[in-house]
Design a protein around this motif. Structure first.
Motif, short mmCIF file in Angstrom:
data_model
loop_
_atom_site.label_atom_id
_atom_site.label_comp_id
_atom_site.label_asym_id
_atom_site.label_seq_id
_atom_site.Cartn_x
_atom_site.Cartn_y
_atom_site.Cartn_z
N SER A 91 0.74 -1.17 -0.06
CA SER A 91 -0.20 0.15 -0.17
C SER A 91 0.93 1.28 0.05
N ARG A 92 0.33 2.31 -0.28
CA ARG A 92 1.00 3.50 -0.36
C ARG A 92 1.57 3.93 1.07
N GLN A 93 1.12 3.54 2.18
CA GLN A 93 1.60 3.92 3.51
C GLN A 93 2.86 3.05 3.54
N ALA A 150 2.85 12.33 -2.82
CA ALA A 150 1.77 11.35 -2.57
C ALA A 150 1.54 10.59 -3.77
N THR A 151 1.71 11.26 -5.08
CA THR A 151 1.55 10.38 -6.27
C THR A 151 2.85 9.45 -6.41
N GLN A 192 4.14 8.02 -4.09
CA GLN A 192 3.94 6.84 -2.95
C GLN A 192 2.63 5.96 -3.34
N ARG A 193 1.75 6.59 -4.10
CA ARG A 193 0.73 5.71 -4.48
C ARG A 193 1.09 4.80 -5.79
N LEU A 194 1.96 5.20 -6.58
CA LEU A 194 2.43 4.56 -7.73
C LEU A 194 3.35 3.24 -7.39
N GLU A 236 2.02 -0.23 -6.99
CA GLU A 236 1.69 -0.81 -8.61
C GLU A 236 2.97 -0.97 -9.27
N LYS A 277 -3.19 12.55 -11.90
CA LYS A 277 -3.46 11.39 -12.89
C LYS A 277 -2.37 11.47 -14.05
N LYS A 316 0.97 10.60 -12.50
CA LYS A 316 1.19 9.10 -12.23
C LYS A 316 1.45 8.50 -13.83
N LYS A 358 4.88 6.45 -14.39
CA LYS A 358 4.76 5.10 -14.73
C LYS A 358 5.54 4.69 -16.16
#
Ligand code: SF4
Lengths: 621, 383
Positions: free
Chosen positions: B55-57, B78-79, B81-83, B86, B227, B230, B234
């Motif tokens: 997870s992002r965390q 944040a982006t 960490q979210r990526l 994945e 968006k 990200k 990627k």
């Protein structure tokens, strides 16, 4: 054919001098090889201009190669020259003062035309104006003899004239009864695919050799018996090669891959050249875009778990300064080799000097001590490189390795070390959390080894030990960013203490000559040979003199103070304007005197003898 | 021009290297011959468990983020960490390396390996790490001052060498950490603390700069479009080679609104154009487009009936020529500013070439033995 008298010598010094384009360095190194085969001890001093091809015939384009060899222990490249081979008037003008009175001067008389004299800035030919009185002059028609010998080959005039150093080499080999075969083997290998050049060179080499035999000009031929070197297998080695081998040995013994990042600079480029050939050993060499990128790459490699080394000279160290500070605060292992040349700034790029010691000690922002290690002879570069690498990894710190520039291309017979006798080089990467905190296992990147104060080395790829390091002050233990003033003071002291603790493992300092007495000479770097030769001579004259030579300049050996106190006075000979002397005076409240030479050349043992006697007699009187 | 004739999606591997199997879109780390595999199995413990990081965390470190409230850096962090989850790269194999500046605090906030180094030099440190440990996934985080001024030399050499890593250049067109001087990307005439009468410097266009240095991947995104950002991150990660991604980042303290014309709702459609491979260059909700007239781009009205989308330039990200033309669309009042992937074409990476050469020599001559090396050349015995 005239009957030649054979005269036996215990030692001799020969100097080849000519234009940069005359191939003097090559002539010198081939004579060195033959001398090594004759099993003499030897020391060399290549001396060349900074310009690659300075205008031919000028004094500033003169390139020289000095070699001191003998059946006795040879410690220096020679105080005075016994035989000077001068290819032109400029070479003669520049180097004649180095020849002892009564010494032999072989001159290429064909190169003493009006034009040649003008280029050398001479009004009258030194062959005619009495300059050479008191020397044994042997005029040789080197150019004419070379042209004659190669008249029937397909080489053009330029190629023919360029080969005349082979004639000079052959003649010199004959004069000192050296074997000709090593040079023949080298020519065969070097020009294996160039038949005409190979044959021409071989022909000239032999012509030169036989010329000595047949000419009436040489009544005497010399012989120098083999030296009594300790038994073992030997090879002739240059400092740059020894450094490269030392790092490869450190890599092999530690199991760490070797990464060398460097930017071309005189005289350090030879180290890059050597290491870039060792792909078989998995050596990664990176020719960076500048000095900063060179050290930056090694910091990255060190973080990744390589044995990381960068090499440069003083100006390059100046550029790397900030990055050394980074490696220091990140506490990553790194070796910075400084092949010192004359400074400041561009200074004397091709001349030797020891003037970067204070830079190595203090040349960074902040309180930033790093260990400093120095090599003392070309062969000693091997051990120094190994030692610097070992300390860097054991104490997790950048280490500065100082090498006097002329050691890089100077050579000496080297007893090939038995790899089994190399000091242990254990490495342990941290792979597990090293601390318990609130019942959980955590990794603290700045939790120190209680003995060495080194922090753990955990490399990327190790799961669970992810951590961040950087140039901002660290909190003790966690390594987190900390601006806490008390923590900063503590970390500053810990970093200094870590370096100081190296002294605990240094062996007792060997004293050369008298264990106590009137004068102690304290040296470091390439002056070892001159200093110890001077001690021998002084003791032979009944003087109570000893010497210590420092491998470790930071920290200083723990017993140094004790040794200093056993002598009436301490003299610190250095090829700079007084640097180690300042460090010693800072540490010890003792009468410590400087003795300095800043002429881009090594000390002559005789200069040291004279200086010490002056002090002793001044005192006595 | 690019010397590689490979198709853009196909990684070039050194002789003898096996193509790794990775999730789609993930940057494939390769183990060159002789490289050390990551040490040990994942260890249980509070500080991380590698394999389970999903997870992002899991990618956020325990350090407090210290950027100014409202800074564009937050959105980028944040982006990223979210990526991360994945991408499917084990956390322990990821390294963030930065220089000095506001953006360069980034590594402290990522729960991966990281180095916060010295001003401008992150590319050099990253190069050494990637060259010696090619299996690691390395991200360089830098800014306009760090990456293009003091570190400009390293940036161009990193690009030409094509070291396989991602460079995220946070461009805020100002020196933030030193409290507001004009940067090498500040517009001419900019009033700052060090240019009270206006900056007289001509600014860099970072895209054109790295294209000139033969970068193999060049893209641009913005902090206010997570968006797109990200997607660009990627793409940069999936590209095998040096990937350069410029991210427009608002410094609300010293240069607030520098990019608002491109990033804010009311002006974005008119002022920004999003370029995509194989698609025509249209913007303003499809009502406008860019047409190639000779070597120049012109804006055309797609609503007037004279032109349609099919008249617009169809973008080809493997064309260096198109990248040069579109990349040069820079701060034009009459034209939109392009965002997206300008150029992507793979060629041999530095670390692959380095290890391929070592493998080749070892293949021919065998692994070196220290004894042989020490005893090489002419030797003699003293009895
Ligand atoms: S100064 Fe500007 S760039 Fe720096 S943290 Fe603050 S808002 Fe962000």
């Amino acid at each position: 054919m005239a009957e030649k008298t054979i005269e036996r010598l215990s030692e001799a010094t020969i100097l080849f001098a000519g234009d940069s384009g005359d191939g003097m360095q090559l002539t010198g190194s081939q004579f060195t090889l033959a001398t090594a085969f004759a099993m003499n001890d030897l020391a060399t001093l290549p001396d060349f201009p900074a310009e690659i091809r300075a205008p031919a015939g000028t004094t500033y384009g003169v390139s020289g190669f000095q070699l001191h060899f003998g059946s006795v222990d040879i410690r220096t490249p020679g105080d005075e020259v016994d035989l000077l081979v001068a290819m032109n008037p400029a070479a003669l003008k520049v180097n004649l003062s180095r020849v002892r009175k009564g010494g032999t001067v072989v001159v290429n008389v064909n190169a003493f035309e009006r034009r040649d004299l003008d280029l050398a800035g001479l009004k009258v030919s030194p062959l005619e104006d009495g300059t050479l009185e008191g020397y044994h002059v042997i005029p040789v028609e080197l150019t004419r003899l070379t042209r004659e010998a190669l008249a029937h080959t397909e080489l053009n005039q330029k190629e023919i004239d360029r080969s005349k150093n082979m004639f000079a080499l052959g003649l010199s080999l004959w004069l000192y009864s050296r074997p000709i075969e090593p040079a023949e083997r080298w020519i065969n290998k070097k020009f294996a695919r160039k038949d005409s050049i190979r044959e021409a060179n071989l022909q000239l080499l032999r012509k030169g050799y036989h010329f000595g035999e047949t000419t009436e000009q040489f009544a005497v031929r010399y012989e120098v018996s083999p030296a009594k070197l300790p038994p073992g297998k030997y090879r002739a080695i240059q400092g740059a090669t020894a450094l490269a081998l030392g790092f490869v040995a450190a890599s092999e013994r530690s199991g760490l891959p070797l990464f060398y990042g460097s930017y071309p600079i005189t005289p350090a480029s030879d180290l890059l050249h050597s290491l870039s050939r060792y792909k078989q050993f998995g050596v990664m060499t990176f020719q960076a875009e500048d000095e900063i990128a060179a050290i930056g790459s090694t910091i990255g490699a060190a973080f990744g778990g390589s044995l990381a080394v960068t090499g440069t000279s003083g100006p390059g160290v100046a550029l790397k300064t900030e990055a050394i500070g980074l490696a220091l605060i990140m506490e990553l292992p790194l070796v910075i080799v400084n092949l010192q040349r004359g400074g400041p700034s561009t200074g004397l790029p091709t001349k030797t000097e020891q003037s970067d010691l204070l830079q190595a000690m203090y040349g960074r922002n902040g309180d930033a001590p790093i260990p400093v290690v120095a090599a003392s002879t070309p062969g000693d570069c091997f051990e120094a490189a190994y030692e610097a690498s070992r300390l860097a990894v054991k104490y997790m710190t950048p280490v500065m390795l100082l090498v006097d520039g002329y050691l890089a291309n100077g050579s000496e017979p080297w007893p090939i070390p038995d790899t089994a006798t190399l000091p242990d080089f254990p490495v342990s990467f941290t792979t597990k959390p090293n601390h318990e905190q609130d019942g959980a296992q955590v990794f603290l990147p700045y939790l120190r080894d209680p003995e060495t104060l080194a922090r753990p080395w955990a490399t990327p790829g190790t799961a669970g030990l992810e951590h961040r390091i950087g140039g901002i002050e660290k909190q003790e233990g966690t390594g987190n960013v900390s601006y806490d003033p008390v923590n900063h003071e503590r970390m500053t002291r810990l970093r200094a203490e870590k370096v100081d603790r190296i002294a605990r493992e240094l062996p007792p300092l060997p004293v050369y000559g008298e264990e106590s007495g009137d004068i102690l000479l304290v040296g470091w770097g390439s002056t070892r040979g001159s200093i110890e030769a001077a001690v021998d001579r002084l003791r032979a004259r009944g003087r109570r003199v000893g010497a210590v030579h420092l491998r470790h300049l930071n920290p200083l050996p723990a017993d140094l103070g004790d040794v200093l106190s056993r002598f009436g006075a301490v003299v610190v000979p250095e090829l700079n304007n007084g640097q180690l002397v300042r460090i010693l005076r800072d540490r010890f409240v003792l009468p410590i005197r400087p003795f300095n030479l800043v002429q881009g050349r090594p000390f002559r043992a005789g200069e040291l003898v004279e200086h010490v006697e002056g002090i002793l007699d001044g005192k006595a009187g | 021009m690019d010397s590689s004739s490979e198709s853009p999606r196909k990684p070039t591997l050194p002789p003898g290297a096996k193509a790794p199997t990775m999730p789609p879109g993930a940057k494939a780390p390769t183990l060159p011959p002789g490289a050390r595999p990551p040490a040990g199995p994942p260890k249980p413990g509070a500080s991380g468990d590698g394999a389970g990081a999903v997870s992002r965390q899991d990618f956020a470190s325990d350090q407090d983020v210290r950027w100014c409230p409202g800074c564009g850096d937050y959105a980028i962090l944040a982006t990223v960490q979210r990526l991360m989850p994945e991408l499917g790269i084990p956390r322990e194999n990821i390294v963030f390396i930065s220089g000095i500046g506001c953006s360069s605090r980034f590594p402290y906030y990522m729960n991966t390996y990281g180095m916060h180094t010295i001003h401008g030099r992150a590319p050099t440190i990253a190069t050494g790490l990637k060259a010696s440990r090619p299996e690691l996934d390395i991200w360089v985080v830098t800014g306009d001052g760090d990456g293009l001024s003091i570190g400009g030399n390293h940036m161009i050499h990193l690009m030409r060498r094509n070291v396989n890593l991602q460079v995220l250049l946070f461009n805020n067109q100002i020196y933030g950490l030193t409290k507001g001087q004009y940067s090498p990307t500040s517009e001419a005439g900019k009033i700052t603390k060090s240019s009270p009468y206006g900056a007289i410097d001509h600014p860099f266009n970072p895209i054109a700069l790295v294209l000139g240095a033969d970068a193999s991947f060049v893209g641009r995104s913005m902090d206010r479009d997570p968006k797109h950002m990200k997607e660009m991150l990627k793409r940069a990660h999936g590209h095998r080679g040096a990937s350069f991604l410029e991210i427009y980042q608002n410094c609300n303290i010293f240069n607030d609104g520098a990019f608002f014309q491109y990033t804010e709702k009311d002006t974005k459609p008119e002022r920004a154009i999003f370029i995509e491979h194989g698609k025509p260059l249209v913007y303003s909700g499809g009502t406008k487009g860019l047409r190639l007239e000779g070597f120049h781009l012109e804006t055309v009205d797609l609503d007037g009936g004279a032109w349609s989308a099919s008249d617009c330039l169809v973008y080809d990200e493997t064309s260096y020529e198109l990248a040069s033309i579109v990349g040069r669309l820079f701060r034009r009042d009459d034209m939109p500013q392009p965002f997206g992937v300008f150029y992507a074409k793979e060629r041999t990476t530095y670390e692959d070439a380095l290890h391929a050469q070592i493998a080749e020599i070892r293949g021919k001559a065998g692994k070196g033995r220290l004894e042989d090396l020490l005893h090489a050349g002419d030797t003699w015995e003293v009895a």
